[in-house]
Design an enzyme around this catalytic site. Structure first.
Site, PDB file in Angstrom:
ATOM      1  N   HIS A  61      -5.340  -9.295 -16.326  1.00 58.36           N
ATOM      2  CA  HIS A  61      -6.720  -8.998 -16.729  1.00 58.36           C
ATOM      3  C   HIS A  61      -7.013  -7.503 -16.571  1.00 58.36           C
ATOM      4  CE1 HIS A  61     -10.759 -10.258 -17.753  1.00 58.36           C
ATOM      5  NE2 HIS A  61     -11.268  -9.709 -16.655  1.00 58.36           N
ATOM      6  N   GLU A 108       0.827  -1.203   0.000  1.00 59.70           N
ATOM      7  CA  GLU A 108       0.000   0.000   0.000  1.00 59.70           C
ATOM      8  C   GLU A 108       0.868   1.263   0.000  1.00 59.70           C
ATOM      9  OE1 GLU A 108      -3.042   2.934   0.494  1.00 59.70           O
ATOM     10  OE2 GLU A 108      -2.917   0.968  -0.475  1.00 59.70           O
ATOM     11  N   HIS A 159     -12.565   4.403  -8.531  1.00 60.87           N
ATOM     12  CA  HIS A 159     -11.122   4.670  -8.522  1.00 60.87           C
ATOM     13  C   HIS A 159     -10.441   3.960  -9.684  1.00 60.87           C
ATOM     14  CE1 HIS A 159      -7.278   5.758  -6.822  1.00 60.87           C
ATOM     15  NE2 HIS A 159      -6.899   4.491  -6.754  1.00 60.87           N
ATOM     16  N   HIS A 214       2.570   1.913  -3.293  1.00 56.53           N
ATOM     17  CA  HIS A 214       1.585   2.400  -4.260  1.00 56.53           C
ATOM     18  C   HIS A 214       1.328   3.887  -4.058  1.00 56.53           C
ATOM     19  CE1 HIS A 214      -1.777   2.590  -6.934  1.00 56.53           C
ATOM     20  NE2 HIS A 214      -2.668   2.755  -5.979  1.00 56.53           N
ATOM     21  N   HIS A 244     -20.987  -9.325 -15.187  1.00 62.55           N
ATOM     22  CA  HIS A 244     -19.714  -8.960 -15.810  1.00 62.55           C
ATOM     23  C   HIS A 244     -19.368  -9.909 -16.957  1.00 62.55           C
ATOM     24  CE1 HIS A 244     -15.734  -7.448 -16.406  1.00 62.55           C
ATOM     25  NE2 HIS A 244     -15.171  -8.586 -16.046  1.00 62.55           N
TER      26      HIS A 244
END
Length: 297
Positions: A274, A58, A123, A61, A212
């Site tokens: 992906h 985290e 986001h 990032h 999806h």
């Protein structure tokens, strides 16, 4: 021409891909709360001491995202000054700054106010737009100085079809983000059936996953139709032809990687791949949208 700007824009585009992959890693490893509910500090510290692996993921990032934010602002200002005479530059520069700031605020809000599925999905969707704006600015930098830039002659119907495809693809990005953030990735076992059923319904995590799937298959069909149209009517327009070929390769890779995610129990590499492919697909469609919107030569 603009050698330094070309190098910088390419580095910034690559950096955006790294940030996007880091975000996917944060989501996949459940590291979103790796720094607690504090931002920009991490557990109240500038540099966390004795961090767990989730904290490292985290925090790194956050650091890289912050650096890229400043790099994108510099890129926007630089392109505005150097290639502002190009029609699309100023719009793309404004959009690049707006969306990277918005993306940062959403990330901070998710940390401070809680990991809302809707906010986290938004986001990721905004990150796809941020990548596209940076990529298009990079394209414009390389186009400047050329005697002719791509401005294919297409019908109004074809132009509207491209607009529909990119809009629908962007909507599908959100369905994929919701699958990840509602922990519905493995809600459907097997493919093409879902838990042995042709139609499992749209309730709960299974419904999110199945929606999806249908959306992803629809995007593949749309890109296949687009490819057929381009081969039949626009083979003489190289940018449209090759842009569509690349887009179709990406959507094919997206379908294959999506199936691989299911059969590998959402293995980390497959899940990140992906997420990467759909962002590259969106950027490719954004490029097609930009060039077909130009006045033909």
């Amino acid at each position: 021409m603009h050698k330094s700007l070309k190098i910088y824009s390419v580095i910034t585009s690559i950096g955006m891909l790294i940030v996007l992959m880091q975000g996917a890693l944060v989501t996949k490893t459940g590291s979103g709360e790796g720094c607690g509910a504090t931002w920009p500090l991490c557990f109240g510290e500038v540099i966390p001491t004795s961090p767990a692996i989730e904290t490292i993921i985290e925090y790194s990032h956050r650091i890289v995202s912050g650096m890229l934010g400043f790099m994108i602002i510099i890129l926007a200002i630089w392109t505005w000054r150097k290639i502002g005479h190009l029609k699309e530059t100023k719009f793309m520069a404004i959009m690049a700054i707006f969306f990277i700031v918005f993306q940062g605020l959403l990330g901070a809000g998710a940390v401070v106010f809680g990991q809302s599925e809707a906010i986290l999905a938004l986001h990721f969707g905004i990150s796809a737009i941020s990548l596209a704006t940076v990529v298009l600015l990079t394209v414009l930098v390389f186009e400047d100085g050329k005697s002719r830039v791509p401005a294919p002659k297409v019908t109004k119907r074809f132009r509207y079809f491209i607009y529909f495809v990119i809009t629908y693809t962007y909507a599908v990005i959100y369905t994929g983000a919701l699958v990840k953030h509602t922990n519905a990735t493995l809600a459907c076992s097997g493919f093409p059936l879902c838990n042995g059923m042709l139609f499992p319904g749209f309730i709960g995590p299974i419904g999110v996953h199945f929606l999806h799937r249908l959306a992803g298959i629809s995007v593949f069909i749309l890109l296949l139709v687009l490819l057929i149209i381009v081969i039949k009517h626009y083979r003489h327009e190289p940018t449209v032809f090759w842009g569509t070929i690349i887009a179709f390769i990406f959507v094919l890779g997206q379908v294959i990687s999506g199936v691989a995610v299911i059969f590998t129990a959402a293995a980390l590499v497959n899940a990140m791949f992906h997420a990467l492919i759909i962002s590259l697909l969106f950027s490719t469609l954004a490029y097609l949208t930009m060039i077909i919107s130009r006045k033909p030569h």
